[in-house]
Design an enzyme around this catalytic site. Structure first.
Site, short mmCIF file in Angstrom:
data_model
loop_
_atom_site.label_atom_id
_atom_site.label_comp_id
_atom_site.label_asym_id
_atom_site.label_seq_id
_atom_site.Cartn_x
_atom_site.Cartn_y
_atom_site.Cartn_z
N LEU A 14 -7.28 59.11 19.37
CA LEU A 14 -6.39 59.44 20.49
C LEU A 14 -6.56 60.92 20.84
O LEU A 14 -5.70 61.76 20.60
CB LEU A 14 -4.94 59.11 20.10
CG LEU A 14 -3.93 59.02 21.23
CD1 LEU A 14 -4.42 58.12 22.35
CD2 LEU A 14 -2.61 58.49 20.71
N HIS A 15 -7.72 61.25 21.39
CA HIS A 15 -8.06 62.62 21.76
C HIS A 15 -8.58 62.66 23.19
O HIS A 15 -9.04 61.66 23.72
CB HIS A 15 -9.13 63.18 20.82
CG HIS A 15 -8.64 63.33 19.42
ND1 HIS A 15 -7.85 64.35 19.01
CD2 HIS A 15 -8.81 62.54 18.33
CE1 HIS A 15 -7.56 64.21 17.73
NE2 HIS A 15 -8.13 63.11 17.30
N ALA A 16 -8.49 63.82 23.82
CA ALA A 16 -9.04 64.10 25.15
C ALA A 16 -8.79 62.98 26.17
O ALA A 16 -7.68 62.79 26.61
CB ALA A 16 -10.50 64.47 25.05
#
Length: 92
Positions: A14-16
């Site tokens: 759950l990044h960028a």
């Protein structure tokens, strides 16, 4: 209080990009949604509409998160949000 679990499908967690897509969807809702790792206490849950909160959560591919919301339409909203988290937004 409605509650759903979701398994993070994006390869980078759950990044960028996945966090941005998810935060935008939460931001369109008229209810507040929190997110936390399944292994964390409920009181540690964070604001799901905040990209910074989402990225600091550290949810990796395959991690299970818990979404919570209260209010009219919470069940339907959480179902839609689970679909977003369980989609690999980094797939080519």
């Amino acid at each position: 209080m409605s509650e759903r679990t979701a398994t993070i499908a994006s390869r980078v967690g759950l990044h960028a990009r996945p966090a941005s897509i998810f935060a935008a969807a939460v931001g369109e809702l008229s209810i507040e949604v929190t997110i936390g790792l399944e292994s964390d206490p409920a009181e540690d849950a964070m604001d799901a509409s905040s990209i910074l909160s989402l990225m600091s959560l550290g949810a990796a591919n395959g991690d299970v998160v818990v979404l919570r919301a209260e209010g009219e339409g919470a069940d339907e909203a959480l179902e839609a949000l689970v679909l977003i988290l369980e989609t690999d937004h980094d797939a080519a």
